[in-house]
Design a protein around this motif. Structure first.
Motif, PDB file in Angstrom:
ATOM      1  N   THR A 159       0.821  -1.211   0.000  1.00  0.00           N
ATOM      2  CA  THR A 159       0.000   0.000   0.000  1.00  0.00           C
ATOM      3  C   THR A 159       0.858   1.266   0.000  1.00  0.00           C
ATOM      4  N   SER A 160       1.856   1.313   0.875  1.00  0.00           N
ATOM      5  CA  SER A 160       2.698   2.512   0.930  1.00  0.00           C
ATOM      6  C   SER A 160       3.500   2.682  -0.352  1.00  0.00           C
ATOM      7  N   SER A 161       3.883   1.564  -0.994  1.00  0.00           N
ATOM      8  CA  SER A 161       4.610   1.648  -2.260  1.00  0.00           C
ATOM      9  C   SER A 161       3.733   2.263  -3.346  1.00  0.00           C
ATOM     10  N   LEU A 162       2.465   1.841  -3.388  1.00  0.00           N
ATOM     11  CA  LEU A 162       1.556   2.399  -4.389  1.00  0.00           C
ATOM     12  C   LEU A 162       1.204   3.843  -4.072  1.00  0.00           C
ATOM     13  N   GLN A 163       1.082   4.167  -2.790  1.00  0.00           N
ATOM     14  CA  GLN A 163       0.863   5.567  -2.418  1.00  0.00           C
ATOM     15  C   GLN A 163       2.038   6.426  -2.873  1.00  0.00           C
ATOM     16  N   GLY A 164       3.257   5.910  -2.680  1.00  0.00           N
ATOM     17  CA  GLY A 164       4.435   6.647  -3.123  1.00  0.00           C
ATOM     18  C   GLY A 164       4.497   6.789  -4.630  1.00  0.00           C
ATOM     19  N   LEU A 165       4.178   5.692  -5.340  1.00  0.00           N
ATOM     20  CA  LEU A 165       4.163   5.737  -6.801  1.00  0.00           C
ATOM     21  C   LEU A 165       3.106   6.705  -7.299  1.00  0.00           C
ATOM     22  N   ASN A 166       1.952   6.706  -6.657  1.00  0.00           N
ATOM     23  CA  ASN A 166       0.879   7.626  -7.038  1.00  0.00           C
ATOM     24  C   ASN A 166       1.324   9.084  -6.867  1.00  0.00           C
ATOM     25  N   LEU A 167       2.025   9.369  -5.772  1.00  0.00           N
ATOM     26  CA  LEU A 167       2.526  10.734  -5.542  1.00  0.00           C
ATOM     27  C   LEU A 167       3.546  11.117  -6.614  1.00  0.00           C
ATOM     28  N   VAL A 168       4.451  10.204  -6.946  1.00  0.00           N
ATOM     29  CA  VAL A 168       5.458  10.474  -7.977  1.00  0.00           C
ATOM     30  C   VAL A 168       4.792  10.777  -9.312  1.00  0.00           C
ATOM     31  N   LEU A 169       3.780   9.991  -9.659  1.00  0.00           N
ATOM     32  CA  LEU A 169       3.075  10.208 -10.925  1.00  0.00           C
ATOM     33  C   LEU A 169       2.390  11.567 -10.947  1.00  0.00           C
ATOM     34  N   CYS A 170       1.709  11.916  -9.853  1.00  0.00           N
ATOM     35  CA  CYS A 170       0.980  13.191  -9.809  1.00  0.00           C
ATOM     36  C   CYS A 170       1.942  14.382  -9.859  1.00  0.00           C
ATOM     37  N   VAL A 171       3.050  14.291  -9.128  1.00  0.00           N
ATOM     38  CA  VAL A 171       4.030  15.380  -9.149  1.00  0.00           C
ATOM     39  C   VAL A 171       4.655  15.504 -10.538  1.00  0.00           C
ATOM     40  N   SER A 172       4.973  14.374 -11.161  1.00  0.00           N
ATOM     41  CA  SER A 172       5.589  14.393 -12.492  1.00  0.00           C
ATOM     42  C   SER A 172       4.667  15.046 -13.514  1.00  0.00           C
ATOM     43  N   TRP A 173       3.396  14.682 -13.491  1.00  0.00           N
ATOM     44  CA  TRP A 173       2.440  15.270 -14.434  1.00  0.00           C
ATOM     45  C   TRP A 173       2.195  16.749 -14.123  1.00  0.00           C
ATOM     46  N   ARG A 210       3.251   5.790   6.853  1.00  0.00           N
ATOM     47  CA  ARG A 210       3.867   5.469   8.144  1.00  0.00           C
ATOM     48  C   ARG A 210       3.718   3.987   8.471  1.00  0.00           C
ATOM     49  N   GLU A 211       2.584   3.406   8.130  1.00  0.00           N
ATOM     50  CA  GLU A 211       2.370   1.983   8.390  1.00  0.00           C
ATOM     51  C   GLU A 211       3.267   1.103   7.518  1.00  0.00           C
ATOM     52  N   GLY A 212       3.403   1.455   6.242  1.00  0.00           N
ATOM     53  CA  GLY A 212       4.182   0.632   5.322  1.00  0.00           C
ATOM     54  C   GLY A 212       5.667   0.915   5.353  1.00  0.00           C
ATOM     55  N   LYS A 213       6.026   2.157   5.723  1.00  0.00           N
ATOM     56  CA  LYS A 213       7.439   2.554   5.820  1.00  0.00           C
ATOM     57  C   LYS A 213       8.221   2.262   4.542  1.00  0.00           C
ATOM     58  N   ASN A 214       7.572   2.414   3.386  1.00  0.00           N
ATOM     59  CA  ASN A 214       8.253   2.166   2.118  1.00  0.00           C
ATOM     60  C   ASN A 214       7.665   3.095   1.074  1.00  0.00           C
ATOM     61  N   PHE A 215       8.497   3.986   0.556  1.00  0.00           N
ATOM     62  CA  PHE A 215       7.973   4.974  -0.392  1.00  0.00           C
ATOM     63  C   PHE A 215       7.722   4.380  -1.773  1.00  0.00           C
ATOM     64  N   PHE A 216       8.665   3.595  -2.268  1.00  0.00           N
ATOM     65  CA  PHE A 216       8.495   3.047  -3.614  1.00  0.00           C
ATOM     66  C   PHE A 216       9.404   1.835  -3.769  1.00  0.00           C
ATOM     67  N   GLN A 217       8.832   0.628  -3.596  1.00  0.00           N
ATOM     68  CA  GLN A 217       9.605  -0.604  -3.663  1.00  0.00           C
ATOM     69  C   GLN A 217       9.576  -1.126  -5.095  1.00  0.00           C
ATOM     70  N   GLN A 218      10.384  -0.544  -5.950  1.00  0.00           N
ATOM     71  CA  GLN A 218      10.262  -0.779  -7.380  1.00  0.00           C
ATOM     72  C   GLN A 218      10.672  -2.181  -7.819  1.00  0.00           C
ATOM     73  N   ASN A 219      11.492  -2.883  -7.042  1.00  0.00           N
ATOM     74  CA  ASN A 219      11.956  -4.203  -7.455  1.00  0.00           C
ATOM     75  C   ASN A 219      11.154  -5.354  -6.850  1.00  0.00           C
ATOM     76  N   SER A 220      10.089  -5.053  -6.141  1.00  0.00           N
ATOM     77  CA  SER A 220       9.315  -6.110  -5.491  1.00  0.00           C
ATOM     78  C   SER A 220       8.397  -6.801  -6.483  1.00  0.00           C
ATOM     79  N   GLY A 221       8.032  -8.055  -6.150  1.00  0.00           N
ATOM     80  CA  GLY A 221       7.106  -8.800  -6.995  1.00  0.00           C
ATOM     81  C   GLY A 221       5.743  -8.155  -7.034  1.00  0.00           C
ATOM     82  N   SER A 222       5.335  -7.538  -5.935  1.00  0.00           N
ATOM     83  CA  SER A 222       4.027  -6.897  -5.888  1.00  0.00           C
ATOM     84  C   SER A 222       3.943  -5.720  -6.850  1.00  0.00           C
ATOM     85  N   MET A 223       5.041  -4.959  -6.976  1.00  0.00           N
ATOM     86  CA  MET A 223       5.024  -3.825  -7.890  1.00  0.00           C
ATOM     87  C   MET A 223       5.033  -4.284  -9.338  1.00  0.00           C
ATOM     88  N   ARG A 224       5.769  -5.343  -9.628  1.00  0.00           N
ATOM     89  CA  ARG A 224       5.756  -5.879 -10.994  1.00  0.00           C
ATOM     90  C   ARG A 224       4.373  -6.377 -11.361  1.00  0.00           C
TER      91      ARG A 224
END
Length: 242
Positions: A90-104, A205-219
């Motif tokens: 969840t925290s990885s996707l929240q981080g990815l979502n923030l990166v996407l929104c800031v980039s756009w 805060r719960e996930g303590k992971n901003f963007f776990q790009q190499n994880s199986g869940s992200m793939r």
């Protein structure tokens, strides 16, 4: 009689209680929308209401492109498939979502004249849209986890508060503004940002992971999403053309 009803209610399973409250919440939301729509049709002219409707249509399309709908079905499937890593996922996707929104947002600011002309929106309206896209996605991540855990109390409370604040703040801003369309849009953005931003920080805060790009869940998330993104874009493109 009331005590008998409460005893029966307390005897219900948490799944039944959650379903019942989600239904009641949906009915109340629809009721609030039905009541307030005539108010805004009186406050806005036909042209202004048409501009607001156009904004909502573009919002439906742009949020798919900006967020990749990460908080949709792919997230629901992900928290089931990676149940042991739910908080990190969840925290990885929240981080990815923030990166996407800031980039756009950066892309928009660099070429804002072009985008404003393309969408027939002002800079304030576009920035408000991008804020709404991020904050609503952040809330949807939290909402999905609450539904998955059948924790309905906080979700129902937040949903009803936001459903009441949006028209109230919107009416106040529209009444006291000359640019009524922008006032209506800013009202929605302010309420969503104030009420939803906290859920982003809670889950980070719960996930303590901003963007776990190499994880199986992200793939899994990215592959699953790439197979689904084309269909909704085509749907909303047809909607705009109509």
């Amino acid at each position: 009689m009331i005590r008998k009803f409460l005893n029966k209610y307390n005897a219900l399973s948490v799944q039944v209680k959650a379903t019942a409250w989600f239904f009641v919440c949906a009915v109340l939301q629809r009721g609030i929308s039905t009541i307030t729509t005539p108010i805004f049709t009186r406050l806005l002219s036909t042209a202004e209401y048409g501009q607001f409707s156009t904004f909502n249509s573009w919002l439906s399309i742009i949020q798919i492109i900006v967020t990749l709908q990460l908080c949709g079905g792919v997230y629901t499937m992900g928290i089931v498939k990676f149940k042991d890593e739910e908080k990190v996922f969840t925290s990885s996707l929240q981080g990815l979502n923030l990166v996407l929104c800031v980039s756009w947002t950066v892309i928009y600011l660099l070429f804002h004249d072009f985008w404003n002309s393309l969408f027939s929106l002002t800079t304030v309206q576009m920035l408000a849209m991008l804020l709404m896209i991020w904050s609503s996605a952040a809330f949807n991540f939290w909402m999905t986890t609450q539904r998955n855990r059948f924790q309905y109390r906080a979700l129902v409370t937040v949903t009803l508060i936001v459903s009441i604040l949006k028209p109230v703040v919107g009416i106040l801003l529209v009444i006291h503004s000359q640019d009524k369309v922008t006032a209506r849009i800013v009202g929605l953005a302010v309420v969503e940002v104030i009420c939803y931003t906290g859920f982003f920080f809670v889950q980070m805060r719960e996930g303590k992971n901003f963007f776990q790009q190499n994880s199986g869940s992200m793939r899994f998330c990215l592959i699953f999403h790439c197979c689904r993104i084309i269909s909704p874009i085509q749907y909303f493109q047809a909607r705009i053309e109509l």
